[in-house]
Design a protein around this motif. Sequence first.
Motif, PDB file in Angstrom:
ATOM      1  N   GLY A  92       6.073   6.723  -7.664  1.00 19.97           N
ATOM      2  CA  GLY A  92       5.562   6.796  -9.025  1.00 19.97           C
ATOM      3  C   GLY A  92       6.682   7.272  -9.946  1.00 19.97           C
ATOM      4  O   GLY A  92       7.393   8.224  -9.617  1.00 19.97           O
ATOM      5  N   GLU A 102      -1.208  11.903  -7.725  1.00 17.53           N
ATOM      6  CA  GLU A 102      -1.230  13.215  -8.339  1.00 17.53           C
ATOM      7  C   GLU A 102      -2.169  13.281  -9.543  1.00 17.53           C
ATOM      8  O   GLU A 102      -2.459  12.281 -10.190  1.00 17.53           O
ATOM      9  N   TYR A 137       1.672  15.850 -12.099  1.00 13.83           N
ATOM     10  CA  TYR A 137       2.802  15.056 -12.613  1.00 13.83           C
ATOM     11  C   TYR A 137       3.601  15.881 -13.621  1.00 13.83           C
ATOM     12  O   TYR A 137       4.841  15.866 -13.608  1.00 13.83           O
ATOM     13  N   GLY A 175       6.881  10.406  -4.408  1.00 10.41           N
ATOM     14  CA  GLY A 175       6.352   9.572  -3.337  1.00 10.41           C
ATOM     15  C   GLY A 175       6.018  10.417  -2.118  1.00 10.41           C
ATOM     16  O   GLY A 175       6.133  11.638  -2.141  1.00 10.41           O
ATOM     17  N   THR A 224       6.479   1.895  -8.773  1.00  8.03           N
ATOM     18  CA  THR A 224       5.290   1.037  -8.727  1.00  8.03           C
ATOM     19  C   THR A 224       4.236   1.420  -9.763  1.00  8.03           C
ATOM     20  O   THR A 224       3.293   0.666  -9.996  1.00  8.03           O
ATOM     21  N   ASP A 225       4.360   2.591 -10.353  1.00  7.71           N
ATOM     22  CA  ASP A 225       3.420   2.983 -11.403  1.00  7.71           C
ATOM     23  C   ASP A 225       4.075   4.018 -12.309  1.00  7.71           C
ATOM     24  O   ASP A 225       5.021   4.691 -11.907  1.00  7.71           O
ATOM     25  N   CYS A 257       3.873   7.320 -14.258  1.00  3.70           N
ATOM     26  CA  CYS A 257       3.101   8.558 -14.119  1.00  3.70           C
ATOM     27  C   CYS A 257       3.377   9.488 -15.282  1.00  3.70           C
ATOM     28  O   CYS A 257       4.085  10.492 -15.143  1.00  3.70           O
TER      29      CYS A 257
HETATM   30  N1  HPA Z   1       2.524   9.405  -6.314  1.00  6.32           N
HETATM   31  C1  HPA Z   1       2.846   9.506  -5.031  1.00  6.32           C
HETATM   32  N2  HPA Z   1       3.248   8.481  -4.320  1.00  6.32           N
HETATM   33  C2  HPA Z   1       3.305   7.283  -4.912  1.00  6.32           C
HETATM   34  C3  HPA Z   1       2.987   7.123  -6.239  1.00  6.32           C
HETATM   35  C4  HPA Z   1       2.565   8.233  -6.965  1.00  6.32           C
HETATM   36  O1  HPA Z   1       2.269   8.159  -8.153  1.00  6.32           O
HETATM   37  N3  HPA Z   1       3.150   5.797  -6.534  1.00  6.32           N
HETATM   38  C5  HPA Z   1       3.570   5.203  -5.412  1.00  6.32           C
HETATM   39  N4  HPA Z   1       3.678   6.099  -4.427  1.00  6.32           N
END
Ligand code: HPA
Length: 278
Positions: free
Chosen positions: A120, A198, A203, A215, A239-240, A242
């Motif tokens: 993230g 999280e 975060y 991660g 991948t995202d 946060c």
């Molecule tokens: N947090 C923890 N691990 C992850 C995240 C996250 O936002 N996104 C992908 N793996």
Amino acid sequence: MSFDLDAYRSQVNEAAAYLREKLGTEARVGLILGTGLGKLAEEIDGAKTAEYGAIPHFPVSTVESHHGRLLSGTLGGVTVTAMQGRFHLYEGYDGRQITFPVRVMKQLGVDTLLVSNAAGGMNPLFRRGDLMLLTDHINLQGMNPLTGPNADEWGPRFPDMSEPYDKGLRDIAEQAALDRAIRLQQGVYVAVEGPNLETRAEYRFLRFIGADAVGMSTVPEVIVGNHMGMRCMAISVITDECLPDALEPVSIEDVLAAAAEAEPNLTALMRAVVEEIG
Ligand code: HPA
């Protein structure tokens, strides 16, 4: 319950002996392919494979988005051993189990460890789909794979961590990204236990303590790699996003889709690094 180092050492040796027999070649470069990032394995030429379930004492991946096999072959002419799928604390494994394959790889001759993961992004400049080269990490997993008796022939009791991610490898990755016009962010990865993503407050905290991405993997393997004197490099796929004040719900499908989108760039970069060091 105290940890039985002699038994663990024997298990590592048995797994290595099995793989030497089954996969043949001895590799110098080890790859760990994370969530949704297993495609690089398809580029390995002449790959011989061993299912985790068949390797003595190997843990087995329980995560559906992870394959569970070890491959050995050549990538860009360089002999590599790749883990397609890794192990996580949240699966119920402990630090020694998660890092068992890294111990085994070292026995097979691997001295360079290249790791990928999904993470993230907390740095507000990072976008979903970006790649981030790890410059450093924070271990917030509440465990360390080196606790218990130390195997002195593997590495020191108190390993140095002033540069867990090899500067020479990072320079190679940076240049390879520039050459290919791939955007490569750099930053600090914080490892948490998971499996939940999280909260906003978490975060905010993780960003505040100095992390750019979060991660649930990589740090145990890199600690053990450093313990054994391996050169380590790791790249996260963001991948995202946060951002605590603008957080959107995220599903595993979102994470996998972003990983899949970024995979070609990650694969190109890893391949370039392997070719360069080979
Ligand atoms: N947090 C923890 N691990 C992850 C995240 C996250 O936002 N996104 C992908 N793996």
